[in-house]
Enzyme design. Structure first.
Site, PDB file in Angstrom:
ATOM      1  N   GLU A   1       0.832  -1.214   0.000  1.00  0.00           N
ATOM      2  CA  GLU A   1       0.000   0.000   0.000  1.00  0.00           C
ATOM      3  C   GLU A   1       0.862   1.258   0.000  1.00  0.00           C
ATOM      4  O   GLU A   1       2.066   1.197   0.203  1.00  0.00           O
ATOM      5  CB  GLU A   1      -0.898   0.038   1.254  1.00  0.00           C
ATOM      6  CG  GLU A   1      -2.328  -0.432   1.025  1.00  0.00           C
ATOM      7  CD  GLU A   1      -3.190   0.548   0.223  1.00  0.00           C
ATOM      8  OE1 GLU A   1      -2.700   1.631  -0.165  1.00  0.00           O
ATOM      9  OE2 GLU A   1      -4.363   0.218  -0.023  1.00  0.00           O
TER      10      GLU A   1
ATOM     11  N   ARG B   1      -7.414   0.295  13.284  1.00  0.00           N
ATOM     12  CA  ARG B   1      -6.077   0.665  12.822  1.00  0.00           C
ATOM     13  C   ARG B   1      -6.240   1.738  11.748  1.00  0.00           C
ATOM     14  O   ARG B   1      -7.296   1.887  11.136  1.00  0.00           O
ATOM     15  CB  ARG B   1      -5.332  -0.535  12.243  1.00  0.00           C
ATOM     16  CG  ARG B   1      -5.920  -1.099  10.948  1.00  0.00           C
ATOM     17  CD  ARG B   1      -4.878  -1.954  10.229  1.00  0.00           C
ATOM     18  NE  ARG B   1      -5.369  -2.693   9.084  1.00  0.00           N
ATOM     19  CZ  ARG B   1      -5.508  -2.197   7.851  1.00  0.00           C
ATOM     20  NH1 ARG B   1      -5.254  -0.921   7.601  1.00  0.00           N
ATOM     21  NH2 ARG B   1      -5.919  -2.964   6.847  1.00  0.00           N
TER      22      ARG B   1
ATOM     23  N   ASN C   1      -5.622   3.319   8.046  1.00  0.00           N
ATOM     24  CA  ASN C   1      -5.476   2.793   6.695  1.00  0.00           C
ATOM     25  C   ASN C   1      -4.751   3.856   5.863  1.00  0.00           C
ATOM     26  O   ASN C   1      -3.747   4.366   6.321  1.00  0.00           O
ATOM     27  CB  ASN C   1      -6.840   2.378   6.121  1.00  0.00           C
ATOM     28  CG  ASN C   1      -6.677   1.353   5.002  1.00  0.00           C
ATOM     29  OD1 ASN C   1      -5.810   0.480   5.074  1.00  0.00           O
ATOM     30  ND2 ASN C   1      -7.485   1.465   3.973  1.00  0.00           N
TER      31      ASN C   1
ATOM     32  N   GLU D   1      -9.671  -6.057   9.771  1.00  0.00           N
ATOM     33  CA  GLU D   1     -10.455  -6.967   8.935  1.00  0.00           C
ATOM     34  C   GLU D   1     -10.448  -8.392   9.486  1.00  0.00           C
ATOM     35  O   GLU D   1      -9.427  -8.862   9.983  1.00  0.00           O
ATOM     36  CB  GLU D   1      -9.900  -6.972   7.508  1.00  0.00           C
ATOM     37  CG  GLU D   1     -10.129  -5.649   6.802  1.00  0.00           C
ATOM     38  CD  GLU D   1      -9.377  -5.545   5.486  1.00  0.00           C
ATOM     39  OE1 GLU D   1     -10.016  -5.346   4.460  1.00  0.00           O
ATOM     40  OE2 GLU D   1      -8.138  -5.677   5.524  1.00  0.00           O
TER      41      GLU D   1
ATOM     42  N   ASN E   1      -9.883   5.201   2.698  1.00  0.00           N
ATOM     43  CA  ASN E   1      -8.925   4.845   1.663  1.00  0.00           C
ATOM     44  C   ASN E   1      -8.409   6.032   0.870  1.00  0.00           C
ATOM     45  O   ASN E   1      -8.080   7.052   1.467  1.00  0.00           O
ATOM     46  CB  ASN E   1      -9.486   3.718   0.785  1.00  0.00           C
ATOM     47  CG  ASN E   1      -8.550   2.524   0.791  1.00  0.00           C
ATOM     48  OD1 ASN E   1      -7.334   2.674   0.760  1.00  0.00           O
ATOM     49  ND2 ASN E   1      -9.109   1.335   0.851  1.00  0.00           N
TER      50      ASN E   1
ATOM     51  N   ASP F   1      -9.834   1.677  -4.056  1.00  0.00           N
ATOM     52  CA  ASP F   1      -8.810   1.614  -3.009  1.00  0.00           C
ATOM     53  C   ASP F   1      -7.987   2.903  -3.026  1.00  0.00           C
ATOM     54  O   ASP F   1      -8.503   3.970  -2.747  1.00  0.00           O
ATOM     55  CB  ASP F   1      -7.983   0.341  -3.224  1.00  0.00           C
ATOM     56  CG  ASP F   1      -7.239  -0.121  -1.982  1.00  0.00           C
ATOM     57  OD1 ASP F   1      -6.905   0.723  -1.135  1.00  0.00           O
ATOM     58  OD2 ASP F   1      -6.968  -1.335  -1.859  1.00  0.00           O
TER      59      ASP F   1
END
EC number: 3.1.1.17
Length: 299
Positions: free
Chosen positions: A18, A101, A103, A121, A154, A204
């Site tokens: 990511e 958490r 992202n 998740e 996101n 995303d």
């Protein structure tokens, strides 16, 4: 149209790759492996990847004006000194939500670090909903919460005139726009500018090019799509050899190369054997557009 070329530059098999960001000073691409708990740096000179392991899921990395980097780690904003491999907590959010958490995160044109949270998740894209919030870390290390009730915070970026903030809450299957005040960092007047089609799957990470068009990585869609935020139309689709494309950024000497991260979490042996490059980082050349250099955190 020049011919588009896609190459896997780092076959690292990241669990959730990511937050790609180009570091011009180092001629390198930074990214993270969230569940692999590491911050990674691929040198375009040596073609080697260096990684620093951290003590919690690390979900985004950004440049820092004073040198080195800032990261989102667990539910903390933190500083990362690369040579010393030293992580220092700057501040903590969502203290009342131990299952949360951070992202995705990105620095705005004024040097503020925007980042959002989500519940951990159970498996990819399956989680307790509406647990996340969007935050901004200011240069004086104070934090503002913009809104809560987020599923999976996101992709984010800002328009070229710095008047619009673009944002993705993945499970809304929408790319949203807000009015944005560069002076204060305030956002408002939320609206949807693009709804994803079924085969595009889950929106995303995201970045913007110098023509003001958005590029969105589609998780489980195996592609990045180029959108016109003015008309709400999709202009282009670039398919990649992996399904779990997670985020994208521009980089390289003149920011004409696109870098795309991907994930391998949630893929079984058979799926992985069909997509051996899953979790790799890809370089796309020949797109014919350039990106906007990343802004450094001012704190």
């Amino acid at each position: 149209m020049s011919s588009i070329k896609i190459e896997c530059i780092a076959k690292e098999g990241y669990r959730i790759g990511e937050s790609p960001v180009w570091d011009e000073k180092e001629s390198a691409l930074l990214c993270v492996d969230i569940t692999g708990r590491k911050v990674c740096r691929w040198s375009s000179v040596t073609k080697q990847v260096q990684a620093i392991s951290v003590d919690a899921p690390v979900s985004s990395v950004a440049l820092r004006k004073s040198g080195d980097y800032v990261i989102t780690l667990g539910t903390r904003f933190a500083a990362l000194k690369w040579k010393e491999q030293l992580v220092t907590t700057l501040t903590h959010v969502d203290k009342d939500k131990p299952n949360n958490r951070f992202n995705d995160g990105k620095v705005d044109p004024a040097g503020r670090y925007f980042a959002g949270t989500m519940a951990e998740e159970i498996r990819p894209a399956v989680l307790e909903r509406h647990q996340g919030s969007l935050y901004t870390l200011f240069s004086d290390l104070s934090v503002v919460k913009h809104f809560d009730q987020v599923d999976i915070s996101n992709g984010l970026d800002w328009s070229l005139d710095h008047k619009t903030f673009f944002y993705i809450d993945s499970l809304s299957y929408s790319v949203d726009a807000f009015d944005y005040d560069l002076q204060t960092g305030k956002i408002g007047n939320r609206r949807s500018i693009y709804r994803l089609e079924k085969e595009e799957s889950i929106p995303d990470g995201m970045c913007i090019d110098t023509e003001g068009k958005l590029w969105v990585a589609c998780y489980d869609g195996g592609r990045v799509i180029r959108l016109d935020p003015e008309t709400g139309k999709r202009l282009q689709t670039v398919k990649l050899p992996v399904d779990k494309t997670t985020s994208c950024c521009f980089g390289g000497e003149d920011y004409s190369e696109m870098y795309v991260t991907s994930a391998s979490d949630g893929m079984d042996k058979e799926w992985l054997s069909r997509q051996p490059q899953a979790g790799g980082v890809f370089k796309i050349t020949g797109l014919g557009v350039k990106g906007v250099p990343p802004y450094p955190f001012a704190g």
